[in-house]
Design an enzyme around this catalytic site. Structure first.
Site, mmCIF file in Angstrom:
data_model
loop_
_atom_site.group_PDB
_atom_site.id
_atom_site.type_symbol
_atom_site.label_atom_id
_atom_site.label_comp_id
_atom_site.label_asym_id
_atom_site.label_seq_id
_atom_site.Cartn_x
_atom_site.Cartn_y
_atom_site.Cartn_z
ATOM 1 N N ARG A 1 0.901 -1.390 0.193
ATOM 2 C CA ARG A 1 -0.019 -0.109 0.090
ATOM 3 C C ARG A 1 0.903 1.235 0.080
ATOM 4 O O ARG A 1 1.967 1.082 0.402
ATOM 5 C CB ARG A 1 -0.816 0.030 1.131
ATOM 6 C CG ARG A 1 -1.831 -1.023 1.261
ATOM 7 C CD ARG A 1 -2.611 -1.138 2.720
ATOM 8 N NE ARG A 1 -3.459 -2.489 2.779
ATOM 9 C CZ ARG A 1 -3.156 -3.418 3.415
ATOM 10 N NH1 ARG A 1 -1.898 -3.727 4.134
ATOM 11 N NH2 ARG A 1 -4.294 -4.419 3.531
ATOM 12 N N ARG B 1 -1.173 -1.529 -6.814
ATOM 13 C CA ARG B 1 -1.444 -2.838 -6.139
ATOM 14 C C ARG B 1 -2.106 -3.792 -6.827
ATOM 15 O O ARG B 1 -2.447 -5.039 -6.599
ATOM 16 C CB ARG B 1 -1.970 -2.179 -4.657
ATOM 17 C CG ARG B 1 -2.311 -3.316 -3.679
ATOM 18 C CD ARG B 1 -2.665 -2.565 -2.333
ATOM 19 N NE ARG B 1 -3.323 -3.297 -1.430
ATOM 20 C CZ ARG B 1 -2.954 -4.250 -0.530
ATOM 21 N NH1 ARG B 1 -1.331 -4.568 -0.583
ATOM 22 N NH2 ARG B 1 -3.510 -5.172 0.271
ATOM 23 N N HIS C 1 -3.650 -9.356 3.336
ATOM 24 C CA HIS C 1 -5.161 -8.993 3.610
ATOM 25 C C HIS C 1 -5.366 -10.160 4.871
ATOM 26 O O HIS C 1 -4.755 -11.201 5.118
ATOM 27 C CB HIS C 1 -6.031 -9.649 2.811
ATOM 28 C CG HIS C 1 -6.262 -8.842 1.230
ATOM 29 N ND1 HIS C 1 -6.437 -9.052 0.208
ATOM 30 C CD2 HIS C 1 -5.964 -7.190 1.459
ATOM 31 C CE1 HIS C 1 -6.334 -7.723 -0.517
ATOM 32 N NE2 HIS C 1 -6.420 -6.646 0.091
ATOM 33 N N HIS D 1 -2.789 2.684 -5.648
ATOM 34 C CA HIS D 1 -3.889 1.523 -5.591
ATOM 35 C C HIS D 1 -4.029 0.664 -6.719
ATOM 36 O O HIS D 1 -4.058 -0.743 -6.716
ATOM 37 C CB HIS D 1 -4.969 2.063 -4.840
ATOM 38 C CG HIS D 1 -5.712 0.837 -4.510
ATOM 39 N ND1 HIS D 1 -5.761 0.000 -3.620
ATOM 40 C CD2 HIS D 1 -7.024 0.370 -5.144
ATOM 41 C CE1 HIS D 1 -6.788 -0.921 -3.289
ATOM 42 N NE2 HIS D 1 -7.400 -0.714 -4.383
ATOM 43 N N TYR E 1 -9.739 -9.235 -6.685
ATOM 44 C CA TYR E 1 -8.979 -8.926 -7.763
ATOM 45 C C TYR E 1 -9.318 -10.205 -8.718
ATOM 46 O O TYR E 1 -8.509 -10.314 -9.698
ATOM 47 C CB TYR E 1 -7.568 -9.060 -7.076
ATOM 48 C CG TYR E 1 -7.230 -8.083 -6.154
ATOM 49 C CD1 TYR E 1 -6.995 -6.661 -6.620
ATOM 50 C CD2 TYR E 1 -6.934 -8.327 -4.823
ATOM 51 C CE1 TYR E 1 -6.683 -5.850 -6.068
ATOM 52 C CE2 TYR E 1 -6.751 -7.157 -3.863
ATOM 53 C CZ TYR E 1 -6.551 -6.063 -4.567
ATOM 54 O OH TYR E 1 -6.347 -4.971 -3.732
ATOM 55 N N LYS F 1 -1.663 -2.561 8.024
ATOM 56 C CA LYS F 1 -2.860 -2.001 8.873
ATOM 57 C C LYS F 1 -2.716 -2.551 10.140
ATOM 58 O O LYS F 1 -2.317 -3.659 10.528
ATOM 59 C CB LYS F 1 -4.007 -2.474 8.201
ATOM 60 C CG LYS F 1 -4.332 -1.562 6.966
ATOM 61 C CD LYS F 1 -5.641 -1.734 6.414
ATOM 62 C CE LYS F 1 -5.938 -0.662 4.999
ATOM 63 N NZ LYS F 1 -7.260 -0.959 4.495
#
Length: 296
Positions: free
Chosen positions: A148, A244, A267, A241, A276, A172
Site C-alpha cells: 500500500r 497494487r 489481507h 492502489h 481481484y 494495517k
C-alpha cells in the site's frame, strides 16, 4: 474529565492500532454528525441520539451529493463509536443495531497491462540522478510487492534485507509481514541507497526521501505514479492502489494461488483478496475461448 469522544480516539489508536489517517477519518465523521445534530436538533452530545436523527443525516448527506459508499463509511464510523459506548457501558442500546447499509455500485478497478508496466519500467526516460532512481524504484516496488502507499512511505532503511532479498512491511493495525523481492529489485535498492547517501545529510531512518532529505507524503507518491503512467496509459485512474491491484491481478493471471496472494497483500481474509479475481477470470475465459476445440 476525559470525554467519550477522546476516549474513543485513544481506543482506536491504542487498542485497535488504527493508523493516524484512519483515526482522523473516524473523528471527522463523528464531528460532522455532531455538528448536524447540534444545528438541527439543538443537541450537544452523540451519546443519546436516536435512529431517526441518524436517518435524517443520511438523507442530508445523499441530498448533498455524497455517494452511497461515502455515506456507508460515515455510518461505519458511528457504528464503531456506539459499539465503544456499549463496551464502556455509557449506553444500553445501539441506535444503529438494525441499520442496513446503502447499496453501492461495485467499482471495477482496471489494472495496468503488462505492456504498460514494461513501457514504464524499461522504455520511458527518468530524470538523471537521485530523483529518477527513486521514482523508478517506487514504481517497481509497488508492482513487485503489492504494498500500500502508506506502507511504502513508512518503509525504513532497516526494513530492507538485500542479503535475503526481502522487505519487512508494516501494514494495517501494525501487522508486520515479510515480502520477497526479486534479485533485480534488490540491486536497484542498493543503487538507490548509494545515491541516497549523497543527499541524506540528516541520516533519516526512512527509505524514501525527497531531494531535500524529507520523508515522502501521500500526495508526492501519488503524483509520481500519475506522472509516469500518464505517458503510457489512457486509463482514467492512475494511482498507487491501481499498481497494487495490478500486482495481484498479474500474479493470479499467471497461476498464483489465491492464498499466497492474500499473504503477500497483507489481507486478513480471503474475501478482501477475491475482489481481484474478476480480472483473473477474464483472462481464464480468454484462454478458454482460444484453446477449446469446440470453439470454431
Amino acid at each position: 474529565m476525559q470525554s467519550n469522544l477522546q476516549a474513543f480516539e485513544q481506543y482506536l489508536s491504542g487498542q485497535k492500532k488504527y493508523s493516524p489517517h484512519t483515526v482522523r477519518a473516524y473523528t471527522k465523521d463523528l464531528a460532522d454528525f455532531s455538528s448536524f445534530i447540534s444545528v438541527n436538533y439543538d443537541q450537544n452530545t452523540l451519546d443519546d441520539v436516536n435512529y431517526s436523527q441518524i436517518r435524517s443525516w443520511v438523507v442530508a448527506l445523499i441530498e448533498s451529493g455524497n455517494s452511497p459508499t461515502s455515506v456507508n463509511r460515515k455510518i461505519a464510523s458511528l457504528k464503531s463509536y456506539f459499539k465503544f459506548l456499549l463496551r464502556i457501558k455509557q449506553i444500553s442500546d445501539n441506535p444503529l443495531v438494525k441499520h442496513k447499509s446503502l447499496k453501492a455500485p461495485k467499482k471495477i478497478q482496471i489494472p495496468f497491462s503488462e505492456k504498460e508496466l514494461d513501457q514504464v519500467l524499461n522504455y520511458i526516460t527518468y530524470p538523471e540522478g537521485f530523483n529518477g532512481i527513486r521514482d523508478r524504484l517506487i514504481i517497481e516496488l509497488f508492482y513487485t510487492t503489492g504494498m500500500r502507499r502508506a506502507e511504502l512511505i513508512g518503509l525504513k532503511v532497516s526494513s530492507v534485507n538485500t542479503k535475503d532479498c526481502t522487505v519487512k512491511v508494516l501494514g494495517k493495525r501494525n501487522k508486520e509481514r515479510i515480502v520477497p523481492l526479486l534479485h533485480s529489485v534488490c540491486q536497484n535498492i542498493q543503487d538507490y541507497l548509494n545515491e541516497r547517501e549523497k543527499i541524506d545529510t540528516y541520516k533519516s531512518e526512512y527509505l524514501f526521501l525527497t531531494q531535500k532529505g524529507v520523508k515522502l507524503n501521500d500526495t508526492f507518491v501519488y503524483r509520481i505514479i500519475n506522472l509516469y503512467f500518464s505517458g503510457v496509459s489512457e486509463k482514467v485512474k492512475k494511482s498507487p492502489h491501481i499498481l497494487r491491484h495490478t500486482f495481484a491481478t498479474h500474479l493470479l493471471n499467471n497461476g498464483a494461488d489465491l492464498n499466497s496472494v492474500k499473504e503477500l497483500l497483507g489481507h486478513s481474509s480471503l474475501a478482501s483478496t477475491q475482489v481481484y479475481t474478476h480480472s483473473s477470470l477474464a483472462e481464464i475465459k480468454k484462454v478458454y475461448q482460444e484453446a477449446h476445440p469446440r470453439n470454431q
